[in-house]
Write a protein that holds these residues in place. Structure first.
Motif, PDB file in Angstrom:
ATOM      1  N   ALA A   1       0.850  -1.182   0.000  1.00 11.88           N
ATOM      2  CA  ALA A   1       0.000   0.000   0.000  1.00 11.88           C
ATOM      3  C   ALA A   1       0.887   1.233   0.000  1.00 11.88           C
ATOM      4  O   ALA A   1       2.064   1.154   0.343  1.00 11.88           O
ATOM      5  CB  ALA A   1      -0.905   0.019   1.229  1.00 11.88           C
ATOM      6  N   GLU A   2       0.294   2.350  -0.421  1.00 11.74           N
ATOM      7  CA  GLU A   2       0.978   3.635  -0.279  1.00 11.74           C
ATOM      8  C   GLU A   2       0.160   4.494   0.668  1.00 11.74           C
ATOM      9  O   GLU A   2      -1.066   4.576   0.526  1.00 11.74           O
ATOM     10  CB  GLU A   2       1.127   4.351  -1.626  1.00 11.74           C
ATOM     11  CG  GLU A   2       1.794   5.731  -1.480  1.00 11.74           C
ATOM     12  CD  GLU A   2       2.053   6.456  -2.785  1.00 11.74           C
ATOM     13  OE1 GLU A   2       1.540   6.011  -3.840  1.00 11.74           O
ATOM     14  OE2 GLU A   2       2.772   7.475  -2.754  1.00 11.74           O
ATOM     15  N   ALA A   3       0.843   5.093   1.641  1.00  6.67           N
ATOM     16  CA  ALA A   3       0.175   6.010   2.566  1.00  6.67           C
ATOM     17  C   ALA A   3       0.163   7.401   1.939  1.00  6.67           C
ATOM     18  O   ALA A   3       1.208   7.900   1.521  1.00  6.67           O
ATOM     19  CB  ALA A   3       0.914   6.038   3.897  1.00  6.67           C
TER      20      ALA A   3
ATOM     21  N   ILE B   1       5.815   5.129   2.273  1.00  3.69           N
ATOM     22  CA  ILE B   1       5.641   6.490   2.779  1.00  3.69           C
ATOM     23  C   ILE B   1       6.443   7.436   1.889  1.00  3.69           C
ATOM     24  O   ILE B   1       7.603   7.162   1.568  1.00  3.69           O
ATOM     25  CB  ILE B   1       6.169   6.586   4.234  1.00  3.69           C
ATOM     26  CG1 ILE B   1       5.505   5.531   5.123  1.00  3.69           C
ATOM     27  CG2 ILE B   1       5.953   7.989   4.796  1.00  3.69           C
ATOM     28  CD1 ILE B   1       6.364   5.081   6.297  1.00  3.69           C
ATOM     29  N   ASN B   2       5.813   8.540   1.486  1.00  2.00           N
ATOM     30  CA  ASN B   2       6.499   9.531   0.653  1.00  2.00           C
ATOM     31  C   ASN B   2       7.421  10.405   1.495  1.00  2.00           C
ATOM     32  O   ASN B   2       7.065  10.806   2.601  1.00  2.00           O
ATOM     33  CB  ASN B   2       5.472  10.422  -0.060  1.00  2.00           C
ATOM     34  CG  ASN B   2       4.683   9.658  -1.104  1.00  2.00           C
ATOM     35  OD1 ASN B   2       5.183   9.357  -2.174  1.00  2.00           O
ATOM     36  ND2 ASN B   2       3.450   9.318  -0.766  1.00  2.00           N
ATOM     37  N   VAL B   3       8.576  10.698   0.944  1.00  2.99           N
ATOM     38  CA  VAL B   3       9.515  11.600   1.615  1.00  2.99           C
ATOM     39  C   VAL B   3       9.728  12.805   0.702  1.00  2.99           C
ATOM     40  O   VAL B   3      10.036  12.643  -0.484  1.00  2.99           O
ATOM     41  CB  VAL B   3      10.869  10.897   1.862  1.00  2.99           C
ATOM     42  CG1 VAL B   3      11.888  11.861   2.450  1.00  2.99           C
ATOM     43  CG2 VAL B   3      10.677   9.687   2.780  1.00  2.99           C
TER      44      VAL B   3
ATOM     45  N   LEU C   1      10.119   3.441   1.664  1.00  3.76           N
ATOM     46  CA  LEU C   1      10.161   4.881   1.465  1.00  3.76           C
ATOM     47  C   LEU C   1      10.125   5.168  -0.026  1.00  3.76           C
ATOM     48  O   LEU C   1      10.771   4.481  -0.819  1.00  3.76           O
ATOM     49  CB  LEU C   1      11.434   5.469   2.086  1.00  3.76           C
ATOM     50  CG  LEU C   1      11.593   5.227   3.594  1.00  3.76           C
ATOM     51  CD1 LEU C   1      12.938   5.757   4.084  1.00  3.76           C
ATOM     52  CD2 LEU C   1      10.454   5.883   4.381  1.00  3.76           C
ATOM     53  N   GLU C   2       9.337   6.162  -0.431  1.00  3.83           N
ATOM     54  CA  GLU C   2       9.291   6.578  -1.830  1.00  3.83           C
ATOM     55  C   GLU C   2      10.001   7.924  -1.971  1.00  3.83           C
ATOM     56  O   GLU C   2       9.573   8.922  -1.387  1.00  3.83           O
ATOM     57  CB  GLU C   2       7.828   6.664  -2.322  1.00  3.83           C
ATOM     58  CG  GLU C   2       7.168   5.298  -2.357  1.00  3.83           C
ATOM     59  CD  GLU C   2       5.829   5.284  -3.091  1.00  3.83           C
ATOM     60  OE1 GLU C   2       5.375   6.339  -3.581  1.00  3.83           O
ATOM     61  OE2 GLU C   2       5.220   4.189  -3.162  1.00  3.83           O
ATOM     62  N   LEU C   3      11.085   7.914  -2.717  1.00  2.41           N
ATOM     63  CA  LEU C   3      11.871   9.116  -2.976  1.00  2.41           C
ATOM     64  C   LEU C   3      11.786   9.432  -4.458  1.00  2.41           C
ATOM     65  O   LEU C   3      12.003   8.548  -5.291  1.00  2.41           O
ATOM     66  CB  LEU C   3      13.345   8.869  -2.599  1.00  2.41           C
ATOM     67  CG  LEU C   3      13.786   9.091  -1.152  1.00  2.41           C
ATOM     68  CD1 LEU C   3      12.935   8.320  -0.173  1.00  2.41           C
ATOM     69  CD2 LEU C   3      15.256   8.704  -0.975  1.00  2.41           C
TER      70      LEU C   3
ATOM     71  N   ILE D   1      12.046   4.407  -6.214  1.00  2.00           N
ATOM     72  CA  ILE D   1      12.178   5.696  -6.903  1.00  2.00           C
ATOM     73  C   ILE D   1      10.801   6.073  -7.449  1.00  2.00           C
ATOM     74  O   ILE D   1      10.232   5.374  -8.279  1.00  2.00           O
ATOM     75  CB  ILE D   1      13.197   5.629  -8.052  1.00  2.00           C
ATOM     76  CG1 ILE D   1      14.557   5.217  -7.502  1.00  2.00           C
ATOM     77  CG2 ILE D   1      13.276   6.993  -8.752  1.00  2.00           C
ATOM     78  CD1 ILE D   1      15.655   5.173  -8.559  1.00  2.00           C
ATOM     79  N   ASP D   2      10.299   7.191  -6.945  1.00  2.00           N
ATOM     80  CA  ASP D   2       8.947   7.654  -7.258  1.00  2.00           C
ATOM     81  C   ASP D   2       8.963   8.571  -8.484  1.00  2.00           C
ATOM     82  O   ASP D   2       9.994   9.160  -8.809  1.00  2.00           O
ATOM     83  CB  ASP D   2       8.429   8.440  -6.045  1.00  2.00           C
ATOM     84  CG  ASP D   2       6.918   8.448  -5.957  1.00  2.00           C
ATOM     85  OD1 ASP D   2       6.253   7.894  -6.844  1.00  2.00           O
ATOM     86  OD2 ASP D   2       6.405   9.020  -4.972  1.00  2.00           O
ATOM     87  N   ASP D   3       7.814   8.679  -9.138  1.00  6.27           N
ATOM     88  CA  ASP D   3       7.650   9.601 -10.275  1.00  6.27           C
ATOM     89  C   ASP D   3       8.697   9.358 -11.346  1.00  6.27           C
ATOM     90  O   ASP D   3       9.207  10.302 -11.967  1.00  6.27           O
ATOM     91  CB  ASP D   3       7.740  11.065  -9.817  1.00  6.27           C
ATOM     92  CG  ASP D   3       6.542  11.464  -8.972  1.00  6.27           C
ATOM     93  OD1 ASP D   3       5.576  10.693  -8.903  1.00  6.27           O
ATOM     94  OD2 ASP D   3       6.589  12.557  -8.378  1.00  6.27           O
TER      95      ASP D   3
ATOM     96  N   LEU E   1      11.030   0.746  -8.726  1.00 10.85           N
ATOM     97  CA  LEU E   1      10.891   1.959  -9.506  1.00 10.85           C
ATOM     98  C   LEU E   1       9.408   2.133  -9.835  1.00 10.85           C
ATOM     99  O   LEU E   1       8.738   1.175 -10.224  1.00 10.85           O
ATOM    100  CB  LEU E   1      11.716   1.682 -10.761  1.00 10.85           C
ATOM    101  CG  LEU E   1      12.097   2.745 -11.722  1.00 10.85           C
ATOM    102  CD1 LEU E   1      13.405   2.343 -12.361  1.00 10.85           C
ATOM    103  CD2 LEU E   1      11.017   2.821 -12.738  1.00 10.85           C
ATOM    104  N   LYS E   2       8.910   3.344  -9.625  1.00 15.93           N
ATOM    105  CA  LYS E   2       7.499   3.606  -9.917  1.00 15.93           C
ATOM    106  C   LYS E   2       7.381   4.426 -11.180  1.00 15.93           C
ATOM    107  O   LYS E   2       7.889   5.553 -11.243  1.00 15.93           O
ATOM    108  CB  LYS E   2       6.858   4.398  -8.767  1.00 15.93           C
ATOM    109  CG  LYS E   2       6.323   3.541  -7.669  1.00 15.93           C
ATOM    110  CD  LYS E   2       5.594   4.390  -6.645  1.00 15.93           C
ATOM    111  CE  LYS E   2       4.117   4.124  -6.676  1.00 15.93           C
ATOM    112  NZ  LYS E   2       3.468   4.577  -5.413  1.00 15.93           N
ATOM    113  N   ILE E   3       6.708   3.891 -12.180  1.00 12.17           N
ATOM    114  CA  ILE E   3       6.476   4.645 -13.411  1.00 12.17           C
ATOM    115  C   ILE E   3       5.412   5.690 -13.132  1.00 12.17           C
ATOM    116  O   ILE E   3       4.325   5.373 -12.639  1.00 12.17           O
ATOM    117  CB  ILE E   3       5.997   3.730 -14.545  1.00 12.17           C
ATOM    118  CG1 ILE E   3       7.033   2.631 -14.809  1.00 12.17           C
ATOM    119  CG2 ILE E   3       5.729   4.527 -15.808  1.00 12.17           C
ATOM    120  CD1 ILE E   3       6.608   1.680 -15.914  1.00 12.17           C
TER     121      ILE E   3
HETATM  122 CA    CA Z   1       4.444   8.262  -4.110  1.00 14.55          CA
END
Ligand code: CA
Ligand code: C2E
Ligand code: CA
Ligand code: CA
Length: 279
Positions: free
Chosen positions: A57-59, A116-118, A148-150, A178-180, A199-201
């Motif tokens: 999940a993503e918070a 969790i987004n940072v 952690l999503e950076l 790696i986000d975005d 890695l998140k597309i």
């Molecule tokens: Ca995110």
């Protein structure tokens, strides 16, 4: 002179547009948001691309303003970054997720890792590994239960420090994504220096699948190259079957998007976890 002063004032106030004024009011309220317990976490499921089962999940943070209702993080996170509140908000996010995971574990639920987004500002100012270690210890939580999503741009901006921080997190067994991805124009070989697991597309690429040939090819190229670096790939913003089918055909590992579930209040996500035990 008095007349002149009033004219100057009128001229000045005309310059303040309503957006700025609204932002000022919002910023003022933001200082008390934590104390008044107006921040909330929503949880959006991440599913396995092969079988649709929930694997994480993503918070996602929300601000429930007493007059304005629910405010998007896209509005208040940048404000919090400007006025120094972001460290407190960032710590609140990590603490809230860890406390929630502890509660779900204690209730006997089959928990999944929660990301969790940072924010970039937070990353620059805070000793992230140290803070995370403290919170994990406080709740006696296995580090595998958070991620952690950076963002790609954060890593590019602070690359030397980021690489060092990520090494520390890896030694702590905290996963990093790696986000975005795709929005920062960095090459995957450049990303080799960062020890990350996935890695998140970015949604901007996913949303164009079925519409523009160019970004479709980009999405499949990202997946292929990420796999060569042994990274798992998650697509965000998956809204329809066309996108899902295309992505799964090109080897995408996980999906997140409205097709599988919206960001939802904590109790609803807890019920979803409770349902996992039945099947
Ligand atoms: Ca995110
Ligand atoms: P993000 O990290 O890229 O998060 C994904 C955003 O896409 C979320 O917006 C999510 O609700 C939305 N989304 C997910 N699936 C779909 C879909 O199928 N279609 C569409 N149209 N949208 C989808 P949200 O919750 O408004 O958050 C926006 C941004 O705010 C996040 O972007 C992230 O950068 C930031 N943010 C949210 N929570 C936090 C937090 O706790 N800390 C920090 N630093 N930033 C946060
Ligand atoms: Ca995104
Ligand atoms: Ca973002």
């Amino acid at each position: 002179a008095k007349e002149e002063g009033r004219n100057t004032f009128c001229y000045f106030s005309a310059e303040i547009n309503t957006a700025t004024l609204g932002e000022l009011l919002l910023e003022n309220d933001l200082f008390g948001a934590l104390e008044r317990a107006e921040l909330l976490m929503y949880y959006q499921p991440k599913v396995d691309a092969a079988d649709g089962r929930i694997v994480g999940a993503e918070a996602l943070m929300r601000w429930r303003h007493r007059e304005r209702g629910m405010i998007s993080p896209e509005q208040f996170i940048p404000l919090a970054e400007e006025n120094g509140l972001i460290n407190a908000f960032g710590e609140w996010a990590i603490r809230t997720v860890c406390a929630q995971q502890r509660a779900w574990l204690d209730a006997g639920l089959l928990v999944v890792p929660v990301a969790i987004n940072v924010s970039a500002q937070q990353f620059a100012q805070q000793d992230l590994p140290n803070m995370v270690a403290h919170v994990l210890a406080e709740y006696g939580l296995p580090p595998q239960l958070i991620e952690l999503e950076l963002t790609e741009s954060l890593l590019m901006r602070n690359s030397a420090r980021a690489a060092a921080v990520l090494q520390t997190l890896r030694r702590m067994h905290v996963q990093v994504a790696i986000d975005d991805f795709g929005t920062g124009y960095s090459s995957l070989s450049y990303l080799r220096q960062f020890p990350v697991q996935s890695l998140k597309i970015d949604r901007s690429f996913v949303s164009q699948i079925g519409e523009h040939g160019e970004s479709v090819r980009l999405a499949s190229a990202i997946i292929a190259m990420a796999h060569e670096l042994d990274l798992s790939v998650i697509a965000e913003g998956v809204e329809n079957e066309i996108q899902a089918r295309y992505l799964v055909e090109h080897g995408c590992d996980q999906f997140q998007g409205y097709l599988y579930g919206r960001p939802q209040p904590v109790d609803e996500f807890g019920a979803l976890l409770a349902g996992r035990q039945l099947d």
